[in-house]
Write a protein that holds these residues in place. Structure first.
Motif, PDB file in Angstrom:
ATOM      1  N   LYS A 103       0.831  -1.208   0.000  1.00  0.00           N
ATOM      2  CA  LYS A 103       0.000   0.000   0.000  1.00  0.00           C
ATOM      3  C   LYS A 103       0.867   1.260   0.000  1.00  0.00           C
ATOM      4  O   LYS A 103       0.560   2.237  -0.695  1.00  0.00           O
ATOM      5  N   ALA A 104       1.948   1.263   0.768  1.00  0.00           N
ATOM      6  CA  ALA A 104       2.834   2.421   0.800  1.00  0.00           C
ATOM      7  C   ALA A 104       3.494   2.629  -0.561  1.00  0.00           C
ATOM      8  O   ALA A 104       3.666   3.773  -1.011  1.00  0.00           O
ATOM      9  N   LEU A 105       3.853   1.543  -1.228  1.00  0.00           N
ATOM     10  CA  LEU A 105       4.459   1.652  -2.553  1.00  0.00           C
ATOM     11  C   LEU A 105       3.461   2.193  -3.571  1.00  0.00           C
ATOM     12  O   LEU A 105       3.805   3.056  -4.391  1.00  0.00           O
ATOM     13  N   ILE A 106       2.232   1.699  -3.543  1.00  0.00           N
ATOM     14  CA  ILE A 106       1.206   2.185  -4.457  1.00  0.00           C
ATOM     15  C   ILE A 106       0.973   3.678  -4.244  1.00  0.00           C
ATOM     16  O   ILE A 106       0.848   4.453  -5.201  1.00  0.00           O
ATOM     17  N   ASN A 107       0.937   4.102  -2.983  1.00  0.00           N
ATOM     18  CA  ASN A 107       0.791   5.518  -2.674  1.00  0.00           C
ATOM     19  C   ASN A 107       1.948   6.326  -3.261  1.00  0.00           C
ATOM     20  O   ASN A 107       1.746   7.374  -3.889  1.00  0.00           O
ATOM     21  N   GLU A 108       3.159   5.833  -3.088  1.00  0.00           N
ATOM     22  CA  GLU A 108       4.335   6.521  -3.615  1.00  0.00           C
ATOM     23  C   GLU A 108       4.281   6.616  -5.137  1.00  0.00           C
ATOM     24  O   GLU A 108       4.572   7.668  -5.714  1.00  0.00           O
ATOM     25  N   ARG A 109       3.879   5.532  -5.800  1.00  0.00           N
ATOM     26  CA  ARG A 109       3.811   5.530  -7.257  1.00  0.00           C
ATOM     27  C   ARG A 109       2.776   6.532  -7.767  1.00  0.00           C
ATOM     28  O   ARG A 109       2.988   7.211  -8.779  1.00  0.00           O
ATOM     29  N   HIS A 110       1.642   6.625  -7.094  1.00  0.00           N
ATOM     30  CA  HIS A 110       0.629   7.612  -7.477  1.00  0.00           C
ATOM     31  C   HIS A 110       1.212   9.024  -7.429  1.00  0.00           C
ATOM     32  O   HIS A 110       1.029   9.816  -8.366  1.00  0.00           O
ATOM     33  N   VAL A 111       1.900   9.336  -6.343  1.00  0.00           N
ATOM     34  CA  VAL A 111       2.454  10.681  -6.168  1.00  0.00           C
ATOM     35  C   VAL A 111       3.535  10.954  -7.212  1.00  0.00           C
ATOM     36  O   VAL A 111       3.616  12.061  -7.765  1.00  0.00           O
ATOM     37  N   ALA A 128      -3.738   1.214 -13.714  1.00  0.00           N
ATOM     38  CA  ALA A 128      -3.535  -0.151 -13.215  1.00  0.00           C
ATOM     39  C   ALA A 128      -3.427  -0.167 -11.695  1.00  0.00           C
ATOM     40  O   ALA A 128      -3.991  -1.046 -11.027  1.00  0.00           O
ATOM     41  N   LEU A 129      -2.713   0.804 -11.133  1.00  0.00           N
ATOM     42  CA  LEU A 129      -2.601   0.900  -9.681  1.00  0.00           C
ATOM     43  C   LEU A 129      -3.970   1.071  -9.039  1.00  0.00           C
ATOM     44  O   LEU A 129      -4.289   0.426  -8.030  1.00  0.00           O
ATOM     45  N   THR A 130      -4.788   1.943  -9.626  1.00  0.00           N
ATOM     46  CA  THR A 130      -6.128   2.205  -9.076  1.00  0.00           C
ATOM     47  C   THR A 130      -7.019   0.982  -9.197  1.00  0.00           C
ATOM     48  O   THR A 130      -7.731   0.618  -8.248  1.00  0.00           O
ATOM     49  N   LEU A 131      -6.989   0.327 -10.350  1.00  0.00           N
ATOM     50  CA  LEU A 131      -7.831  -0.848 -10.562  1.00  0.00           C
ATOM     51  C   LEU A 131      -7.479  -1.955  -9.577  1.00  0.00           C
ATOM     52  O   LEU A 131      -8.367  -2.581  -8.987  1.00  0.00           O
ATOM     53  N   PHE A 132      -6.188  -2.175  -9.378  1.00  0.00           N
ATOM     54  CA  PHE A 132      -5.768  -3.211  -8.440  1.00  0.00           C
ATOM     55  C   PHE A 132      -6.108  -2.817  -7.007  1.00  0.00           C
ATOM     56  O   PHE A 132      -6.564  -3.650  -6.215  1.00  0.00           O
ATOM     57  N   ASP A 133      -5.901  -1.544  -6.672  1.00  0.00           N
ATOM     58  CA  ASP A 133      -6.178  -1.055  -5.328  1.00  0.00           C
ATOM     59  C   ASP A 133      -7.655  -1.192  -4.979  1.00  0.00           C
ATOM     60  O   ASP A 133      -8.017  -1.473  -3.831  1.00  0.00           O
ATOM     61  N   GLU A 134      -8.519  -1.001  -5.953  1.00  0.00           N
ATOM     62  CA  GLU A 134      -9.956  -1.066  -5.709  1.00  0.00           C
ATOM     63  C   GLU A 134     -10.522  -2.478  -5.877  1.00  0.00           C
ATOM     64  O   GLU A 134     -11.397  -2.890  -5.113  1.00  0.00           O
ATOM     65  N   ASN A 227       7.640  -4.461 -12.155  1.00  0.00           N
ATOM     66  CA  ASN A 227       6.725  -3.501 -12.782  1.00  0.00           C
ATOM     67  C   ASN A 227       5.473  -4.188 -13.338  1.00  0.00           C
ATOM     68  O   ASN A 227       5.009  -3.897 -14.440  1.00  0.00           O
ATOM     69  N   CYS A 228       4.916  -5.087 -12.532  1.00  0.00           N
ATOM     70  CA  CYS A 228       3.783  -5.894 -12.995  1.00  0.00           C
ATOM     71  C   CYS A 228       2.512  -5.073 -13.188  1.00  0.00           C
ATOM     72  O   CYS A 228       1.565  -5.554 -13.820  1.00  0.00           O
ATOM     73  N   LEU A 229       2.474  -3.858 -12.631  1.00  0.00           N
ATOM     74  CA  LEU A 229       1.304  -2.995 -12.814  1.00  0.00           C
ATOM     75  C   LEU A 229       1.644  -1.792 -13.689  1.00  0.00           C
ATOM     76  O   LEU A 229       1.106  -0.701 -13.504  1.00  0.00           O
ATOM     77  N   ALA A 230       2.516  -2.010 -14.656  1.00  0.00           N
ATOM     78  CA  ALA A 230       2.804  -0.954 -15.637  1.00  0.00           C
ATOM     79  C   ALA A 230       1.542  -0.607 -16.406  1.00  0.00           C
ATOM     80  O   ALA A 230       1.331   0.526 -16.826  1.00  0.00           O
ATOM     81  N   ASP A 231       0.676  -1.616 -16.584  1.00  0.00           N
ATOM     82  CA  ASP A 231      -0.631  -1.446 -17.208  1.00  0.00           C
ATOM     83  C   ASP A 231      -1.533  -2.550 -16.674  1.00  0.00           C
ATOM     84  O   ASP A 231      -1.172  -3.242 -15.708  1.00  0.00           O
TER      85      ASP A 231
END
Length: 270
Positions: A103-111, A128-134, A227-231
């Motif tokens: 979760k911390a990594l996803i937050n960092e990637r968004h920013v 991709a980050l948002t879709l996986f997060d949700e 980088n599995c969530l590049a897309d």
């Protein structure tokens, strides 16, 4: 502008299905008599964000957004704005507890993406980050055949013929907090996005806390290094009500005959 969501009635009966078994086991959520306050998560939180700030939860109405986007607030302050009496944010809190590094990594990637592309342009990576997060579901597998069956929409093979292998060579771990929210009122059509993670057989013999800790580390590395969530290409549709143990109606094999829900794989012409 502050977000507002009308209060929802706390109904612990909504959490009695198999889909919420992990939350009952790890958090004893069924023993709650009212909505947990944001600080209820404190004993379970170990997450540190990319700014080396501990993650804490605060009432959304008391957070000073200062024109910042939600993810920017978390990154800059460590505070997760949490709406009161809200299923979506409640389940988001559980995921922060269970997958703190990811979760911390996803937050960092968004920013990072916002800094590079701005708020208006959503990149494939942010989508991709948002879709996986949700909507993400981590499918831990020790047999790669599962990935072939589920990606190929061989639903009866995966859910019926090999039902006895769930928990032995495949096990689902919810990541998407929107999935949890929708499962409080399940409906035909409810579909998550599966990400397959290959694990050694012995993982299935470990306790649940150990399993989550292991998967959090592996998932973190797959996103950061591989980088599995590049897309969205690594994410596969998963009919959530078809997962054995997650919905009472799937005890009847005829449940899987609904091809509007359990859709066959769309074949592309050569």
């Amino acid at each position: 502008m502050k977000r507002f969501t009308p209060p929802e009635q706390w109904q612990v009966s909504s959490l009695n299905t198999g889909a919420f078994e992990h939350l009952r086991t790890l958090f004893e959520i069924e023993k709650q008599t009212d909505w947990p306050a944001p600080d209820w998560f404190s004993p379970y939180l170990t997450a540190i964000n990319a700014n080396n700030l501990p993650i804490v939860f605060e009432d959304d109405a008391k957070v000073d957004f200062a024109e910042r986007y939600y993810e920017q607030v978390i990154f800059e302050t460590g505070v997760v704005p949490t709406r009161a009496e809200n299923w979506h944010d409640l389940f988001g809190g559980f995921i922060w507890c269970l997958f703190p590094k990811t979760k911390a990594l996803i937050n960092e990637r968004h920013v990072q993406e916002i800094a590079q592309h701005g708020l208006k342009q959503r990149t494939k990576h942010r989508n991709a980050l948002t879709l996986f997060d949700e909507c993400g579901v981590v499918l831990a597998i020790s047999n790669t055949q599962w990935q072939e069956w589920l990606r190929d929409h061989q639903w009866k093979t995966a859910f019926v013929e090999n039902k006895g292998q769930w928990g032995k060579t495949i096990k689902p771990f919810m990541f998407g907090h929107a999935n949890y929210e929708m499962l409080t009122k399940p409906y035909i059509g409810l579909t998550g996005k599966a990400l397959f993670i290959c694990v050694p057989d012995e993982i299935f013999c470990k306790d649940l806390v150990t399993q989550y800790k292991y998967l959090d580390q592996v998932l973190y590395e797959k996103i950061k290094i591989d980088n599995c969530l590049a897309d969205n290409k690594k994410l596969s549709p998963l009919p959530l009500l078809g997962v054995p143990g997650w919905h009472d109606e799937n005890l009847d094999e005829a449940f899987y005959d609904n091809t509007d829900y359990f859709r066959p794989k769309r074949r592309t012409r050569p």
